[in-house]
Design a protein around this motif. Sequence first.
Motif, PDB file in Angstrom:
ATOM      1  N   LEU A  57     -11.466  -9.372   7.306  1.00  0.00           N
ATOM      2  CA  LEU A  57     -11.987  -8.079   7.757  1.00  0.00           C
ATOM      3  C   LEU A  57     -12.253  -7.154   6.567  1.00  0.00           C
ATOM      4  CD1 LEU A  57      -9.693  -7.568  10.855  1.00  0.00           C
ATOM      5  CD2 LEU A  57     -12.178  -7.787  10.915  1.00  0.00           C
ATOM      6  N   GLU A  58     -11.388  -7.194   5.582  1.00  0.00           N
ATOM      7  CA  GLU A  58     -11.597  -6.368   4.387  1.00  0.00           C
ATOM      8  C   GLU A  58     -12.840  -6.814   3.633  1.00  0.00           C
ATOM      9  OE1 GLU A  58      -7.872  -6.846   2.436  1.00  0.00           O
ATOM     10  OE2 GLU A  58      -6.933  -5.144   3.469  1.00  0.00           O
ATOM     11  N   GLU A  59     -13.067  -8.125   3.577  1.00  0.00           N
ATOM     12  CA  GLU A  59     -14.280  -8.636   2.923  1.00  0.00           C
ATOM     13  C   GLU A  59     -15.536  -8.164   3.647  1.00  0.00           C
ATOM     14  OE1 GLU A  59     -16.398 -12.916   1.744  1.00  0.00           O
ATOM     15  OE2 GLU A  59     -14.329 -12.875   2.513  1.00  0.00           O
ATOM     16  N   ALA A  60     -15.419  -8.001   4.967  1.00  0.00           N
ATOM     17  CA  ALA A  60     -16.555  -7.527   5.775  1.00  0.00           C
ATOM     18  C   ALA A  60     -16.740  -6.021   5.674  1.00  0.00           C
ATOM     19  CB  ALA A  60     -16.358  -7.941   7.231  1.00  0.00           C
ATOM     20  N   GLY A  61     -15.818  -5.321   4.991  1.00  0.00           N
ATOM     21  CA  GLY A  61     -15.957  -3.879   4.803  1.00  0.00           C
ATOM     22  C   GLY A  61     -15.358  -3.047   5.909  1.00  0.00           C
ATOM     23  N   ILE A  62     -14.247  -3.508   6.492  1.00  0.00           N
ATOM     24  CA  ILE A  62     -13.645  -2.793   7.618  1.00  0.00           C
ATOM     25  C   ILE A  62     -13.240  -1.362   7.255  1.00  0.00           C
ATOM     26  CG2 ILE A  62     -11.268  -3.560   7.200  1.00  0.00           C
ATOM     27  CD1 ILE A  62     -13.028  -3.307  10.630  1.00  0.00           C
ATOM     28  N   ALA A  63     -12.912  -1.143   5.993  1.00  0.00           N
ATOM     29  CA  ALA A  63     -12.464   0.191   5.569  1.00  0.00           C
ATOM     30  C   ALA A  63     -13.563   1.234   5.713  1.00  0.00           C
ATOM     31  CB  ALA A  63     -11.966   0.139   4.122  1.00  0.00           C
ATOM     32  N   ASN A  64     -14.821   0.802   5.684  1.00  0.00           N
ATOM     33  CA  ASN A  64     -15.955   1.729   5.779  1.00  0.00           C
ATOM     34  C   ASN A  64     -16.762   1.519   7.055  1.00  0.00           C
ATOM     35  OD1 ASN A  64     -15.488   2.878   3.140  1.00  0.00           O
ATOM     36  ND2 ASN A  64     -16.276   0.950   2.293  1.00  0.00           N
ATOM     37  N   THR A  65     -16.120   0.968   8.072  1.00  0.00           N
ATOM     38  CA  THR A  65     -16.801   0.627   9.322  1.00  0.00           C
ATOM     39  C   THR A  65     -16.482   1.650  10.412  1.00  0.00           C
ATOM     40  OG1 THR A  65     -16.884  -1.734   8.817  1.00  0.00           O
ATOM     41  CG2 THR A  65     -16.933  -1.131  11.146  1.00  0.00           C
ATOM     42  N   ASP A  66     -17.487   1.976  11.222  1.00  0.00           N
ATOM     43  CA  ASP A  66     -17.289   2.904  12.337  1.00  0.00           C
ATOM     44  C   ASP A  66     -16.691   2.210  13.555  1.00  0.00           C
ATOM     45  OD1 ASP A  66     -18.565   5.317  11.173  1.00  0.00           O
ATOM     46  OD2 ASP A  66     -20.347   4.047  11.181  1.00  0.00           O
ATOM     47  N   VAL A  67     -17.217   1.020  13.876  1.00  0.00           N
ATOM     48  CA  VAL A  67     -16.823   0.332  15.106  1.00  0.00           C
ATOM     49  C   VAL A  67     -16.657  -1.152  14.849  1.00  0.00           C
ATOM     50  CG1 VAL A  67     -17.357  -0.048  17.549  1.00  0.00           C
ATOM     51  CG2 VAL A  67     -18.292   1.960  16.368  1.00  0.00           C
ATOM     52  N   LEU A  68     -15.584  -1.736  15.404  1.00  0.00           N
ATOM     53  CA  LEU A  68     -15.405  -3.184  15.382  1.00  0.00           C
ATOM     54  C   LEU A  68     -15.590  -3.724  16.783  1.00  0.00           C
ATOM     55  CD1 LEU A  68     -13.702  -5.718  13.622  1.00  0.00           C
ATOM     56  CD2 LEU A  68     -12.482  -5.385  15.762  1.00  0.00           C
ATOM     57  N   GLY A  69     -16.447  -4.735  16.915  1.00  0.00           N
ATOM     58  CA  GLY A  69     -16.619  -5.422  18.187  1.00  0.00           C
ATOM     59  C   GLY A  69     -16.083  -6.832  18.073  1.00  0.00           C
ATOM     60  N   ALA A  70     -14.974  -7.115  18.746  1.00  0.00           N
ATOM     61  CA  ALA A  70     -14.373  -8.451  18.730  1.00  0.00           C
ATOM     62  C   ALA A  70     -14.930  -9.215  19.921  1.00  0.00           C
ATOM     63  CB  ALA A  70     -12.858  -8.349  18.789  1.00  0.00           C
ATOM     64  N   LEU A  71     -15.990  -9.999  19.687  1.00  0.00           N
ATOM     65  CA  LEU A  71     -16.771 -10.580  20.779  1.00  0.00           C
ATOM     66  C   LEU A  71     -16.706 -12.101  20.812  1.00  0.00           C
ATOM     67  CD1 LEU A  71     -19.970  -8.306  20.578  1.00  0.00           C
ATOM     68  CD2 LEU A  71     -17.821  -7.907  21.812  1.00  0.00           C
ATOM     69  N   THR A  72     -15.637 -12.699  20.279  1.00  0.00           N
ATOM     70  CA  THR A  72     -15.487 -14.148  20.357  1.00  0.00           C
ATOM     71  C   THR A  72     -14.951 -14.532  21.732  1.00  0.00           C
ATOM     72  OG1 THR A  72     -13.151 -14.421  19.711  1.00  0.00           O
ATOM     73  CG2 THR A  72     -14.732 -14.005  17.943  1.00  0.00           C
ATOM     74  N   GLY A  73     -14.900 -15.825  21.997  1.00  0.00           N
ATOM     75  CA  GLY A  73     -14.343 -16.300  23.246  1.00  0.00           C
ATOM     76  C   GLY A  73     -12.839 -16.502  23.196  1.00  0.00           C
ATOM     77  N   ASP A  74     -12.215 -16.116  22.078  1.00  0.00           N
ATOM     78  CA  ASP A  74     -10.774 -16.303  21.881  1.00  0.00           C
ATOM     79  C   ASP A  74     -10.063 -14.960  22.010  1.00  0.00           C
ATOM     80  OD1 ASP A  74      -8.183 -16.608  20.724  1.00  0.00           O
ATOM     81  OD2 ASP A  74      -8.867 -18.369  19.618  1.00  0.00           O
TER      82      ASP A  74
END
Length: 234
Positions: A57-74
């Motif tokens: 998540l940090e590699e994806a830039g979570i620190a500068n993200t407004d919204v996270l969508g967890a849309l997997t089937g798990d």
Amino acid sequence: MRFVIIGAGRVGLRTARVLRDEGHEVTLIEREEGKIRRARTQEFSVVEGDGSRETVLEEAGIANTDVLGALTGDLNVNFTACMIAKHHGCRTVMRIDEAYREEIYRKYANEVDEIIYPERLGAIGAKNALLGGTIRAVADVAPSLQIVELTVTDEAPVNGYTISELELPADATVLAFGKRDRELAIPSEDESLEVGDRLVVLADFEVLSEVRQLLVGESANQETATAGRTGGVN
């Protein structure tokens, strides 16, 4: 706005396309090679790995993200990712499937901002959940047109106006109007706009922010920040 979406499957990728088409910045997280290739072929930024791991998540830039969508089937991956994102101040939207029982829904509902059933909602519904707040997409009519439903707030510049006094941008048209808690109908020119009233508007993507400012009184970024602070579940 900046979004991180976990899962580049059918739901995640379609939602990412809708968001990107409206000018938002989207990063996908995916661990299956075939899905990664497909997303990158469509020119998405993709981080390879398990979205329930904080380093990914940090590699994806979570620190500068407004919204996270967890849309997997798990469900476990989705919930863990949302809990990590919460610590980074993100609005969180978690996918569960219809197969899960109602008690499971209730178990997780208070921990995230919103839970979605993508089998019911589709990409438009998932986008609404990600955006949150007082604007709701109803349909994408064409690549540059969308029908949206907006709710009048205290901060709206048009609060107290009548329909006849409402001046929207040239590329926007009111299709329907509904008083608070009443059904939508064809608008009458003498109807007054009050807090809680709803308008359905057909608008070009380029003027949606201006329409939002008039009818809601806040920008897209302000709305998301407000939704993130309240943390309510719809």
